[in-house]
Every structure is written in C-alpha cells, then in structure tokens.
Design a protein around this motif. Structure first.
Motif, PDB file in Angstrom:
ATOM      1  N   VAL A  49      66.526  59.180  -5.191  1.00 44.38           N
ATOM      2  CA  VAL A  49      67.565  60.168  -5.493  1.00 44.38           C
ATOM      3  C   VAL A  49      67.621  60.285  -7.006  1.00 44.38           C
ATOM      4  O   VAL A  49      67.974  59.325  -7.687  1.00 44.38           O
ATOM      5  CB  VAL A  49      68.937  59.755  -4.929  1.00 44.38           C
ATOM      6  CG1 VAL A  49      69.993  60.813  -5.257  1.00 44.38           C
ATOM      7  CG2 VAL A  49      68.851  59.542  -3.423  1.00 44.38           C
ATOM      8  N   MET A  50      67.292  61.473  -7.539  1.00 47.39           N
ATOM      9  CA  MET A  50      66.971  61.567  -8.952  1.00 47.39           C
ATOM     10  C   MET A  50      67.724  62.696  -9.651  1.00 47.39           C
ATOM     11  O   MET A  50      67.751  63.837  -9.187  1.00 47.39           O
ATOM     12  CB  MET A  50      65.459  61.791  -9.094  1.00 47.39           C
ATOM     13  CG  MET A  50      64.954  61.780 -10.505  1.00 47.39           C
ATOM     14  SD  MET A  50      63.151  61.850 -10.504  1.00 47.39           S
ATOM     15  CE  MET A  50      62.842  61.978 -12.259  1.00 47.39           C
ATOM     16  N   PRO A 110      60.564  61.966  -1.460  1.00 51.52           N
ATOM     17  CA  PRO A 110      60.174  61.308  -0.207  1.00 51.52           C
ATOM     18  C   PRO A 110      59.531  59.947  -0.452  1.00 51.52           C
ATOM     19  O   PRO A 110      58.884  59.722  -1.479  1.00 51.52           O
ATOM     20  CB  PRO A 110      59.167  62.292   0.405  1.00 51.52           C
ATOM     21  CG  PRO A 110      59.468  63.610  -0.233  1.00 51.52           C
ATOM     22  CD  PRO A 110      59.939  63.293  -1.612  1.00 51.52           C
ATOM     23  N   LEU A 111      59.702  59.051   0.523  1.00 49.49           N
ATOM     24  CA  LEU A 111      59.181  57.695   0.390  1.00 49.49           C
ATOM     25  C   LEU A 111      57.666  57.694   0.199  1.00 49.49           C
ATOM     26  O   LEU A 111      57.131  56.935  -0.611  1.00 49.49           O
ATOM     27  CB  LEU A 111      59.553  56.863   1.622  1.00 49.49           C
ATOM     28  CG  LEU A 111      59.038  55.422   1.643  1.00 49.49           C
ATOM     29  CD1 LEU A 111      59.562  54.633   0.451  1.00 49.49           C
ATOM     30  CD2 LEU A 111      59.427  54.733   2.949  1.00 49.49           C
ATOM     31  N   GLN A 112      56.950  58.547   0.922  1.00 44.44           N
ATOM     32  CA  GLN A 112      55.501  58.537   0.797  1.00 44.44           C
ATOM     33  C   GLN A 112      55.063  58.973  -0.606  1.00 44.44           C
ATOM     34  O   GLN A 112      54.038  58.516  -1.116  1.00 44.44           O
ATOM     35  CB  GLN A 112      54.855  59.437   1.843  1.00 44.44           C
ATOM     36  CG  GLN A 112      54.960  60.938   1.584  1.00 44.44           C
ATOM     37  CD  GLN A 112      54.161  61.734   2.588  1.00 44.44           C
ATOM     38  OE1 GLN A 112      54.497  61.751   3.773  1.00 44.44           O
ATOM     39  NE2 GLN A 112      53.113  62.405   2.147  1.00 44.44           N
ATOM     40  N   VAL A 113      55.861  59.826  -1.249  1.00 41.87           N
ATOM     41  CA  VAL A 113      55.553  60.245  -2.615  1.00 41.87           C
ATOM     42  C   VAL A 113      55.817  59.093  -3.580  1.00 41.87           C
ATOM     43  O   VAL A 113      55.033  58.847  -4.507  1.00 41.87           O
ATOM     44  CB  VAL A 113      56.379  61.483  -2.997  1.00 41.87           C
ATOM     45  CG1 VAL A 113      56.194  61.827  -4.478  1.00 41.87           C
ATOM     46  CG2 VAL A 113      55.984  62.671  -2.130  1.00 41.87           C
ATOM     47  N   ASN A 137      47.035  63.984  -1.688  1.00 39.33           N
ATOM     48  CA  ASN A 137      47.572  64.432  -0.414  1.00 39.33           C
ATOM     49  C   ASN A 137      48.868  63.697  -0.087  1.00 39.33           C
ATOM     50  O   ASN A 137      49.832  64.296   0.394  1.00 39.33           O
ATOM     51  CB  ASN A 137      46.540  64.227   0.689  1.00 39.33           C
ATOM     52  CG  ASN A 137      46.988  64.802   2.013  1.00 39.33           C
ATOM     53  OD1 ASN A 137      47.545  64.099   2.848  1.00 39.33           O
ATOM     54  ND2 ASN A 137      46.763  66.098   2.210  1.00 39.33           N
ATOM     55  N   ARG A 138      48.892  62.400  -0.352  1.00 35.43           N
ATOM     56  CA  ARG A 138      50.110  61.612  -0.132  1.00 35.43           C
ATOM     57  C   ARG A 138      51.232  62.085  -1.052  1.00 35.43           C
ATOM     58  O   ARG A 138      52.408  62.023  -0.695  1.00 35.43           O
ATOM     59  CB  ARG A 138      49.817  60.125  -0.360  1.00 35.43           C
ATOM     60  CG  ARG A 138      51.044  59.223  -0.257  1.00 35.43           C
ATOM     61  CD  ARG A 138      50.663  57.792  -0.030  1.00 35.43           C
ATOM     62  NE  ARG A 138      50.140  57.616   1.314  1.00 35.43           N
ATOM     63  CZ  ARG A 138      50.904  57.468   2.394  1.00 35.43           C
ATOM     64  NH1 ARG A 138      52.225  57.461   2.298  1.00 35.43           N
ATOM     65  NH2 ARG A 138      50.362  57.324   3.574  1.00 35.43           N
ATOM     66  N   LEU A 139      50.852  62.554  -2.252  1.00 41.79           N
ATOM     67  CA  LEU A 139      51.846  63.088  -3.175  1.00 41.79           C
ATOM     68  C   LEU A 139      52.290  64.496  -2.787  1.00 41.79           C
ATOM     69  O   LEU A 139      53.106  65.102  -3.484  1.00 41.79           O
ATOM     70  CB  LEU A 139      51.273  63.107  -4.597  1.00 41.79           C
ATOM     71  CG  LEU A 139      50.957  61.739  -5.209  1.00 41.79           C
ATOM     72  CD1 LEU A 139      50.270  61.903  -6.552  1.00 41.79           C
ATOM     73  CD2 LEU A 139      52.211  60.896  -5.344  1.00 41.79           C
ATOM     74  N   MET A 140      51.723  65.011  -1.687  1.00 38.17           N
ATOM     75  CA  MET A 140      52.099  66.318  -1.150  1.00 38.17           C
ATOM     76  C   MET A 140      51.794  67.439  -2.136  1.00 38.17           C
ATOM     77  O   MET A 140      52.530  68.412  -2.257  1.00 38.17           O
ATOM     78  CB  MET A 140      53.584  66.327  -0.749  1.00 38.17           C
ATOM     79  CG  MET A 140      53.928  65.267   0.289  1.00 38.17           C
ATOM     80  SD  MET A 140      55.698  65.017   0.546  1.00 38.17           S
ATOM     81  CE  MET A 140      56.167  66.593   1.246  1.00 38.17           C
TER      82      MET A 140
END
Length: 296
Positions: A49-50, A110-113, A137-140
C-alpha cells in the motif's frame, strides 16, 4: 458512508525553489529524504500500500512529537541503563520528523509484483539479464508472446542489457564506480533510476509493454525521491537503499513465496555448473550480516 479525515501538521517544505526554478534540499535534510525513500521502499516491497505522490510539496520537515512521560518500571539496573551516555545520545535526524501530506493518490501493489521486484533487484546486481527479462511477466509489464517466443525473448534480453548499460555503472576491475557491501563481497552498481526509466520507455512500444497505473505511479514516486536525494547528495545511489530491503525480504520470506524460494536457490548456484556455490552463498550471508550491523 464516505468520511474525509484531516489533520493539521506543522512543518516546512523539504524542497525549496530558487527564483530560476532550481530545487534545493539542505544537506542537513538528506537523512529525512533517505527516511522518505526507505518508507517508500517499505510500502513498495513489503506492505503493498503505497503513497505514490511524494514530491517536494508533499514532504515536510516537522518538529518531533513530544514524548509521553514514561511510567518507569524495572529494577535499579534498568533505570541505570537508561542513564548511560550512549543511551541518551540521539542521532542528528532525531531533531525532526518526516511528515507526509496528501494521501489522495494511493496504489495497491500486487504481491506477485512485490516478489518480482525483489528478485529483479537481486538478479540485476548479479548481471543475470536473462533472469531479469523472465520476471517482466511477473511484474505484469509484458504480454505473454514476448516470453513464449524464444527469438523474441533473446532480442528483449539483449535490449534490456543494453538499456541497463546506459543506467548502471558497475565500475571497473579495480572496483571504481560501484560500491561494496559485506567487505566488498557484493558490489552494487551505481544506478540512475530516471535514466533506467527513460531506457525502458524506449523499449515499451517495441514489446507492447503494459503499464498499469500502479507502475507509473510507483516509478514517479521513486523518481521524485531519487531527485531530491541527488540534490542533497550528488553521489546518492538508490540501489544501495533498495538492495537491503530486497535481500532482507528474500532471506526472511515470511509468506513462504515459491518465487522467492526458487530465486535464492538460483542465486547461490554456479551458472556454469549448476551446483551450489559456497562463495556466492557466503557473499550473500556476509552482505546480510553487514547490513544488519552484525559481524561477518
């Protein structure tokens, strides 16, 4: 159902402007800028949360809040310990606190990011651009077709390395240009974050980057803080602030992330043999110890 909560805070701006439009950050405020960077990195890599608008107008230098009287307890030894001179000594930055304004622009990361960013930092330090490319890809940020086509992925990896060469300075064989951690065991390149963003922007149309709002906002937040830090300290290296967060999250892995677990296994393996590298493992352990203030 909608309530706006506001609070009055007293403070002065960290950044002032000269008549010709140049930003000025007092050298004595450099520690507060670093606190702002660490707070942003904690939000980006840990909480997700930023506050994404930490420009000079939204960061104030404020007086320390008055401390609440302590109802002391403990025995005579505990009270005596509080009187020791090193217990009374306060760091210079303790005269002020950093105040944030305007929480109207908040991003959820997101957690994956978050996990992907941690891994990317570690692979960048080791110059493993193929691994960095695979994380996009994981960083979307990338469509699947870039990673699924071997030729396209090779071109993207080469372009990514060329972009990194423009924004990262790993120094020479004698260590000029980088900075060492853990007795020089891990050398961190000098990173110009704004330059890296410029290079990635050039790659965006070629590989059809997807730029979600959180990415643009987070990039702007880090860019603003890096700019303020460089005004106060021209030798400031944002990667030296990011690496401790990334290494700490990687080693602790509180959420038992499969990505972090596989990354640390990959990092301590020799790229040529695929076997565990004792030297690399010791280098990471040494860097972690140094960053925690522990003996290596």
């Amino acid at each position: 159902r909608r309530v706006l909560v506001m609070e009055w805070v007293d403070g002065t701006r960290l950044v002032t402007m000269t008549p010709d439009g140049c930003a000025i950050v007092d050298e004595e405020d450099a520690p507060l800028v670093r606190i702002g960077l660490k707070a942003t990195l904690l939000q980006l890599l840990e909480t997700g949360v930023m506050h994404t608008d930490p420009h000079g107008g939204n960061l104030l230098r404020g007086p320390l809040a008055p401390q609440q009287p302590q109802h002391s307890s403990g025995g005579l030894v505990a009270r005596l310990l509080r009187l020791l001179p090193w217990r009374r000594r306060q760091p210079e930055v303790a005269r002020h606190q950093l105040l944030y304004l305007d929480f109207g622009l908040i991003a959820d990361v997101p957690l994956q990011v978050r996990d992907g960013l941690v891994c990317a930092v570690m692979y960048i330090v080791q110059r493993r651009w193929g691994r960095v490319a695979s994380l996009f890809n994981r960083l979307m940020l990338l469509p699947d077709w870039v990673l699924e086509d071997a030729d396209t992925l090779r071109r993207f990896t080469a372009d990514l390395e060329a972009a990194a060469d423009s924004a990262l300075d790993f120094g020479d064989a004698e260590g000029e240009g980088g900075s060492g951690i853990g007795g020089g065991a891990v050398r961190l390149p000098q990173l110009r974050f704004a330059a890296l963003l410029e290079q990635l922007a050039l790659l965006a149309p070629r590989y059809e980057f997807r730029l979600p709002p959180y990415f643009l906002n987070n990039a702007r937040a880090l860019g603003c803080l890096e700019g303020m830090a460089r005004v106060a300290d021209p030798d400031f290296n944002i990667l030296r602030e990011m690496y401790p967060f990334a290494l700490n999250k990687l080693l602790l892995n509180r959420a038992d992330s499969l990505v972090l677990r596989s990354t640390i296994r990959d990092l301590v393996r020799d790229e040529q043999t695929g076997r565990l590298s004792g030297r690399v493992a010791l280098d990471l352990a040494s860097a972690a110890a140094t960053l925690q203030g522990l003996p290596r």
